[in-house]
Write an enzyme that holds these catalytic residues in place. Structure first.
Site, PDB file in Angstrom:
ATOM      1  N   PRO A  17     130.873  30.168 107.231  1.00 38.30           N
ATOM      2  CA  PRO A  17     129.468  29.988 107.605  1.00 38.30           C
ATOM      3  C   PRO A  17     129.146  30.356 109.047  1.00 38.30           C
ATOM      4  CG  PRO A  17     130.582  27.879 107.306  1.00 38.30           C
ATOM      5  CD  PRO A  17     131.514  28.933 106.791  1.00 38.30           C
ATOM      6  N   ASN A  18     127.990  30.953 109.187  1.00 36.43           N
ATOM      7  CA  ASN A  18     127.366  31.317 110.468  1.00 36.43           C
ATOM      8  C   ASN A  18     128.008  32.523 111.146  1.00 36.43           C
ATOM      9  OD1 ASN A  18     125.337  29.228 110.538  1.00 36.43           O
ATOM     10  ND2 ASN A  18     127.026  27.795 110.861  1.00 36.43           N
ATOM     11  N   ARG A  25     124.053  35.546 118.900  1.00 32.01           N
ATOM     12  CA  ARG A  25     123.918  34.266 119.601  1.00 32.01           C
ATOM     13  C   ARG A  25     125.283  33.837 120.119  1.00 32.01           C
ATOM     14  NH1 ARG A  25     120.217  33.771 115.539  1.00 32.01           N
ATOM     15  NH2 ARG A  25     118.145  33.345 116.304  1.00 32.01           N
ATOM     16  N   TYR A  30     131.785  33.294 121.300  1.00 35.73           N
ATOM     17  CA  TYR A  30     132.293  34.081 120.174  1.00 35.73           C
ATOM     18  C   TYR A  30     132.337  35.587 120.423  1.00 35.73           C
ATOM     19  CZ  TYR A  30     131.646  29.636 117.806  1.00 35.73           C
ATOM     20  OH  TYR A  30     131.715  28.309 117.448  1.00 35.73           O
ATOM     21  N   ASN A  81     138.740  33.256 108.362  1.00 37.99           N
ATOM     22  CA  ASN A  81     138.105  32.439 109.382  1.00 37.99           C
ATOM     23  C   ASN A  81     137.090  31.584 108.627  1.00 37.99           C
ATOM     24  OD1 ASN A  81     136.759  31.178 111.405  1.00 37.99           O
ATOM     25  ND2 ASN A  81     136.326  33.017 112.607  1.00 37.99           N
ATOM     26  N   ALA A  84     133.181  26.530 110.363  1.00 38.70           N
ATOM     27  CA  ALA A  84     133.153  25.060 110.428  1.00 38.70           C
ATOM     28  C   ALA A  84     133.815  24.410 109.209  1.00 38.70           C
ATOM     29  CB  ALA A  84     131.719  24.580 110.573  1.00 38.70           C
ATOM     30  N   GLU A 105     145.202  32.048 108.896  1.00 43.32           N
ATOM     31  CA  GLU A 105     143.958  31.463 109.415  1.00 43.32           C
ATOM     32  C   GLU A 105     143.709  32.007 110.816  1.00 43.32           C
ATOM     33  OE1 GLU A 105     144.284  27.221 109.802  1.00 43.32           O
ATOM     34  OE2 GLU A 105     142.359  27.050 110.847  1.00 43.32           O
ATOM     35  N   HIS A 107     140.794  32.194 114.267  1.00 39.58           N
ATOM     36  CA  HIS A 107     139.579  31.724 114.936  1.00 39.58           C
ATOM     37  C   HIS A 107     139.336  32.557 116.176  1.00 39.58           C
ATOM     38  CE1 HIS A 107     139.244  28.324 112.312  1.00 39.58           C
ATOM     39  NE2 HIS A 107     140.540  28.163 112.442  1.00 39.58           N
ATOM     40  N   ARG A 114     138.379  22.958 122.482  1.00 39.25           N
ATOM     41  CA  ARG A 114     136.971  22.608 122.254  1.00 39.25           C
ATOM     42  C   ARG A 114     136.854  21.136 121.826  1.00 39.25           C
ATOM     43  NH1 ARG A 114     134.079  27.089 118.881  1.00 39.25           N
ATOM     44  NH2 ARG A 114     132.295  25.960 119.772  1.00 39.25           N
TER      45      ARG A 114
END
Ligand code: CA2
Length: 153
Positions: A17-18, A25, A30, A81, A84, A105, A107, A114
């Site tokens: 997601p996103n 943004r 990112y 990835n 969330a 996996e 990121h 974080r």
């Protein structure tokens, strides 16, 4: 000179997601590349590695679960990835465990630098390994590691 040839590999690349918003943004966290640009880099890296790369992005947990189920018989490995959902989704973890396809996996950000809630991954225990914090390089390194794992296994 003799060319080295490998058996063809197909890798499913899953973006959660996103991640469709990349480049538009929060470039400070990112990076400034769009998802389309990241996918192009992955496809180019796949060519070098003699592996076909198929990217899929979804904002919906169930679609990601279905896509993992459908990977069986079509792909030899998964690069993911989960966004969330990394920190929340037992369903994604169970899907990866169920298909039992080698999964790496990745990121963009270093999830351990974080917020505390990002420090736990439901995916990590069912993954071959995890690469976190290198921006787009996390994806490229993850693809290299997955292909190497598949060819050395
Ligand atoms: O660092 C990563 O790759 C993450 O998987 C990104 C997820 C985050 O929830 C994970 O903790 C770490 C968030 C992806 C959101 O992507 C955006 C892109 C542009 C603008 C806003 C969000």
């Amino acid at each position: 000179m003799q060319e080295l040839t490998f058996s063809p590999l197909s890798i499913l690349v899953l973006h959660g997601p996103n991640l469709n918003l990349l480049g538009q943004r929060e470039p400070g966290i990112y990076g400034s590349l769009t998802l389309i640009e990241i996918n192009r880099l992955l496809e180019a890296e796949g060519l070098k590695l003699q592996a076909k790369v198929l990217p899929v992005q979804s904002n919906h947990e169930g679609i990601l679960v279905d896509t993992i189920h459908e990977a069986l018989g079509k792909y030899q490995g998964i690069l993911i990835n989960a966004g969330a959902y990394t920190h929340t989704s037992v369903a994604l973890r169970d899907a990866i465990a169920a298909v039992n396809l080698p999964t790496v996996e990745v990121h963009l950000s270093n999830i351990y630098r974080r917020e505390d809630f990002r420090h736990h991954s439901y995916i990590a225990p069912v993954a071959v390994g995890q690469i976190s914090g290198f921006g787009v390089q996390s994806y490229l390194l993850g693809l290299q590691a997955l292909v190497h794992h598949l060819r050395s296994g």
